[in-house]
Design a protein around this motif. Structure first.
Motif, PDB file in Angstrom:
ATOM      1  N   LEU A  84       0.433  -1.116   0.130  1.00  0.00           N
ATOM      2  CA  LEU A  84      -0.453   0.152   0.133  1.00  0.00           C
ATOM      3  C   LEU A  84       0.822   1.364  -0.213  1.00  0.00           C
ATOM      4  O   LEU A  84       2.180   1.364   0.728  1.00  0.00           O
ATOM      5  N   SER A  85       0.345   2.711  -0.792  1.00  0.00           N
ATOM      6  CA  SER A  85       1.090   3.703   0.013  1.00  0.00           C
ATOM      7  C   SER A  85       0.601   4.211   0.393  1.00  0.00           C
ATOM      8  O   SER A  85       0.328   5.387   0.659  1.00  0.00           O
ATOM      9  N   VAL A  86      -1.089   4.323   1.199  1.00  0.00           N
ATOM     10  CA  VAL A  86      -1.282   5.014   2.310  1.00  0.00           C
ATOM     11  C   VAL A  86      -1.746   3.985   3.655  1.00  0.00           C
ATOM     12  O   VAL A  86      -0.954   2.966   4.052  1.00  0.00           O
ATOM     13  N   PRO A  87      -1.871   4.520   4.117  1.00  0.00           N
ATOM     14  CA  PRO A  87      -1.728   4.012   5.293  1.00  0.00           C
ATOM     15  C   PRO A  87      -3.304   2.486   5.720  1.00  0.00           C
ATOM     16  O   PRO A  87      -3.997   2.720   5.258  1.00  0.00           O
ATOM     17  N   ILE A  88      -2.421   1.898   6.401  1.00  0.00           N
ATOM     18  CA  ILE A  88      -3.694   0.521   7.206  1.00  0.00           C
ATOM     19  C   ILE A  88      -4.096   0.503   8.464  1.00  0.00           C
ATOM     20  O   ILE A  88      -2.852   0.805   9.404  1.00  0.00           O
ATOM     21  N   ILE A  89      -4.761   1.015   8.657  1.00  0.00           N
ATOM     22  CA  ILE A  89      -5.821   0.003  10.344  1.00  0.00           C
ATOM     23  C   ILE A  89      -6.263  -0.978  10.575  1.00  0.00           C
ATOM     24  O   ILE A  89      -6.701  -1.258   9.676  1.00  0.00           O
ATOM     25  N   ASN A  90      -5.451  -1.415  11.480  1.00  0.00           N
ATOM     26  CA  ASN A  90      -5.980  -3.179  11.967  1.00  0.00           C
ATOM     27  C   ASN A  90      -6.812  -3.573  13.094  1.00  0.00           C
ATOM     28  O   ASN A  90      -6.854  -2.737  13.417  1.00  0.00           O
TER      29      ASN A  90
END
Length: 282
Positions: A84-90
């Motif tokens: 990904l090139s954007v943030p990810i939230i678990n």
């Protein structure tokens, strides 16, 4: 309310079923003026017929500003993050972790007693009912508690003898090294009256990730709880948490769920580049 996320798009990817987590994330994002593209069933995507997660990650990077992912597979979050090139939230990865739930749990405890922040009050005793080896909410809560060992005098893990290895991947040793005093016990009747905070898990939820516990671990209005004790539960609750507790002062689990929106609002703002505004939310 100010609109900190106006023009920002959340990719809400829930490949595993969810009620509170998905709705609170989406409510938080919308409350801050953002927009949402939502996937509520993996079966509606091509992942179910072989499309790879790395390819999906490459694509959704073009469609939104942040991804919230829940999946029954533990590795999905890492695989997606690597592409990904954007943030990810678990938002929950299998039985491994549920980090935003642990933030909500800690937030609820601090709302119950803000004086804890001064670290000048007495230490508190907390008990987690159910072995954390297959309960991601407990595993994540223990991790966050280990950063504040000076606040808690003891942490009890209440589970039966049949749980030969209630911890995974050396977590017990890691908690001890952080200074958290953790004790394992199956004597619910003896320990329950000592607890300031009782964290109940979904002990009777019939899924592959959970093992049903004996009724002796269940809570109801007749359980020997300390008068001022609070009961938390990540929900959904089944028979392990009786509804006759709902109208008692022990019930903090519904406020816990309500706090999920505020915590996830703060998290969304911080991740999307407006950390100075987080205090206005909390």
């Amino acid at each position: 309310m100010f609109k900190s996320l106006r023009g920002k798009i959340l990719i809400s990817a829930f490949f595993e079923s969810s009620t509170r987590t998905r709705l609170s994330f989406e409510s938080a994002w919308l409350s801050l003026g953002g927009n949402i593209v939502s996937i509520t069933d993996k079966g509606t995507t091509r992942i179910g017929v072989g499309e790879s997660l790395p390819d999906v990650a490459e694509m959704v990077s073009n469609y939104g500003d942040c991804v919230v992912l829940r999946d029954s597979c533990e590795n999905s979050v890492k695989v997606m993050a690597d592409h990904l090139s954007v943030p990810i939230i678990n938002a929950g990865n299998g039985i491994d972790e549920h980090p935003t739930q642990s933030l909500i749990d800690l937030y609820t405890i601090l709302k119950w007693n803000p004086a804890i922040l001064t670290r000048e009050q007495k230490k508190y005793t907390i008990g987690l009912i159910g072995a954390p080896d297959r309960m991601r909410a407990s595993r994540s809560l223990l991790t966050i508690l280990s950063h504040f060992p000076e606040i808690f005098s003891e942490v009890f893990i209440l589970c039966g003898k049949e749980e030969q290895e209630p911890f995974r991947q050396d977590q017990f040793l890691a908690l001890q090294e952080k200074g958290l005093k953790v004790n394992l016990t199956e004597d619910v009747a003896k320990v329950l009256p000592r607890l300031d905070i009782v964290y109940m898990n979904a002990l009777s939820l019939k899924t592959a990730g959970h093992k049903r516990f004996e009724d002796s671990y269940f809570l109801n209005a007749k359980s020997p709880l300390k008068k001022q004790a609070i009961v938390l539960h990540p929900l959904p609750r089944m028979e392990e948490l009786d509804k006759n507790l709902d109208n008692t002062s022990h019930n903090w689990y519904f406020l816990q769920a309500k706090g999920g929106v505020y915590v996830r609002m703060a998290l969304a703002i911080a991740i999307c580049g407006y950390p100075n505004e987080v205090c206005d939310i909390i």
